[in-house]
Scaffold this active site. Sequence first.
Site: not given
Ligand SMILES: O=P(O)(O)OC[C@H]1O[C@H](OP(=O)(O)OP(=O)(O)O)[C@H](O)[C@@H]1O
Ligand SMILES: Nc1ncnc2[nH]cnc12
Length: 172
Positions: A62, A99
Site C-alpha cells: 500500500r 499489528e
Molecule cells: O505499523 P505496523 O504494525 O507495522 O502496521 C502497518 C503496516 O501494515 C500494513 O501492511 P501489510 O504488511 O498488511 O501489507 P500490504 O500493504 O501489502 O497490505 C500497512 O500497509 C503497513 O505497512
Molecule cells: N488496523 C489496521 N488497518 C489497516 N492496515 C493495518 N496494518 C496494520 N494494522 C492495520
Amino acid sequence: MALHPLAQYLDQVPDFPKPGILFSDISPLLKSHFNETIDALSELFSEEEWASIDCLAGIESRGFIFAAGLAYKHNKGFIKVRKPGKLPNVCASIAYGLEYGSDALEMQKGDGSRVVLLDDLIATGGSMGAAAELCEKVGYEVAGMACVVDLVALNQFRYKDMPVRSVIQLED
Ligand SMILES: O=P(O)(O)OC[C@H]1O[C@H](OP(=O)(O)OP(=O)(O)O)[C@H](O)[C@@H]1O
Ligand SMILES: Nc1ncnc2[nH]cnc12
C-alpha cells in the site's frame, strides 16, 4: 484535534484479517479522493523540505501507491521497499513484527540519496521502523517518514527522534 475530512472515506472493518483487529480500509479513499490524499501528504512537508528530498520510498504494497503519487507530483525518484523474494540484487533484508503478524523487507543498494518513506498506515510502527533501518543499512539517508493514517493508540513511534507525519490521526 479535529478529524481530517478525508477520514470519512476510510472503511473500518472489524475482525480483519484476524479476530480483534479493526482494519482501516483505504479502498474508498483511493477510489474517490486519491488526488486530495496525495495533495494532503504533500502538504506535510514544506517547499524547502521538498527541495532537499531526492526520492520517495514506498513500503510494499500500500505504501507504493502514495510514494508513487508523490514522486510524480514532485518530480522525484521512486524506490521500492519490498517483501521477500520479489527483488533481484538485494543488498539487505530485515525481519519485523506488525499489528497482525510478522514479515521481512528487502532493498537494493542505495547511493546516499535523501529519501522520504511512505506507507498508507502506521499501527505498531513495526513496518515503518524496519523500513527506516533498512534504508540506512543499504545506503540511503532517511529525510522523513509519512503515512495517510496514524492509529495513534497503537504507537508512539519515533525513528532517531524523527516523527512520522500523518494526514489522519485515528484516536481509537
Ligand atoms: O505499523 P505496523 O504494525 O507495522 O502496521 C502497518 C503496516 O501494515 C500494513 O501492511 P501489510 O504488511 O498488511 O501489507 P500490504 O500493504 O501489502 O497490505 C500497512 O500497509 C503497513 O505497512
Ligand atoms: N488496523 C489496521 N488497518 C489497516 N492496515 C493495518 N496494518 C496494520 N494494522 C492495520
